[in-house]
Design a protein around this motif. Sequence first.
Motif, PDB file in Angstrom:
ATOM      1  N   PHE A  17     -13.765  18.392 -24.422  1.00 35.36           N
ATOM      2  CA  PHE A  17     -12.484  18.304 -25.115  1.00 35.36           C
ATOM      3  C   PHE A  17     -12.494  19.056 -26.450  1.00 35.36           C
ATOM      4  CE2 PHE A  17     -12.676  14.151 -22.724  1.00 35.36           C
ATOM      5  CZ  PHE A  17     -11.808  14.564 -21.716  1.00 35.36           C
ATOM      6  N   SER A 175      -3.397  16.445 -32.487  1.00 38.51           N
ATOM      7  CA  SER A 175      -3.933  15.672 -31.365  1.00 38.51           C
ATOM      8  C   SER A 175      -4.734  14.440 -31.792  1.00 38.51           C
ATOM      9  CB  SER A 175      -4.819  16.568 -30.498  1.00 38.51           C
ATOM     10  OG  SER A 175      -5.929  17.055 -31.238  1.00 38.51           O
ATOM     11  N   THR A 179      -5.789  10.163 -30.001  1.00 35.06           N
ATOM     12  CA  THR A 179      -7.067   9.640 -29.517  1.00 35.06           C
ATOM     13  C   THR A 179      -7.307   8.211 -30.001  1.00 35.06           C
ATOM     14  OG1 THR A 179      -8.338  10.486 -31.412  1.00 35.06           O
ATOM     15  CG2 THR A 179      -8.029  11.968 -29.548  1.00 35.06           C
ATOM     16  N   ASN A 269      -5.866  14.370 -22.745  1.00 35.93           N
ATOM     17  CA  ASN A 269      -6.965  15.141 -23.337  1.00 35.93           C
ATOM     18  C   ASN A 269      -7.519  16.163 -22.344  1.00 35.93           C
ATOM     19  OD1 ASN A 269      -6.804  13.816 -25.759  1.00 35.93           O
ATOM     20  ND2 ASN A 269      -8.556  12.475 -25.398  1.00 35.93           N
TER      21      ASN A 269
END
Length: 286
Positions: A17, A175, A179, A269
């Motif tokens: 990732f 991003s 998470t 992801n």
Amino acid sequence: MFNKSAWLHLRIPFSFFLMPVFLFALAVSSNVSIQNALIVFICLHIFLYPASNGYNSYFDKDEGSIGSLKNPPKVNKGLYYLSLIFDFIALLLAAYNIAFLLMILVYGLVSKAYSHPLIRLKKYPFGSWLIAGFFQGAFTFMMSYIGINDIHFFAALDKELLLAAILTSVMLWGSYPMTQIYQHEEDYERGDITLSYKLGILGTFHFVGLVFSLSSLGFVWYFNSYFNLTVVSIYLIMMAPVIGYFSYWYFKVRKDKQAADFDHTMKLNFISASCLNIFFIYLFLC
């Protein structure tokens, strides 16, 4: 000492990732050495990132899902020592270039400060967001570029490279809160008030959507300025699946906030990393 639990918490597959930053640096490199590129890749994705994962897992002692581990096993002291060994190997691999070596050292220290109880950057919502996005983005981009091209630090301070580095951080800042979206309860119980917790579930989606849009506009401008319209078109095509899944998940969460879970996060992801990895490989080859 180094049992299965310790190796699992290194989460080596999770490095996939983070690969787009390395591949972007590779794609814009002007003096690529295959040997150096391979060393940088192994240094970052096999040793440095897993060392950071393991070290932070040791101090977090997560019982709920974490990146790439839906049911993490209990941590032990072996994980702590294994993460330090991986850090040391990363430093050894980086020793061919002093600037690269020093940046690896700095990254390792900052990543340890993220979860270590004496500092624990993770408990500061905006500070941890800024620091994580900068070091996993711009800093890692420059670190990768320096290692791949085997140059000194000041040789990398070029306008085009600095713009690319900034864009990687904007991408990561967009991003990063996503998470954290499925860990609100566990983070709060530990006293870690993350940015995603502060924003709330829907607020996290809105924030990520806004910053992702700014990031995409920045990349379109960059590729149009330094490459061509074909590259811009390919980039937009590769981003379509990311936007599609993000939109699908957003409307699902609006109906049921329980859908803001580990499985959906990992799928987003994976789609995002896969599309970006393919695009940057194309950019390198074209």
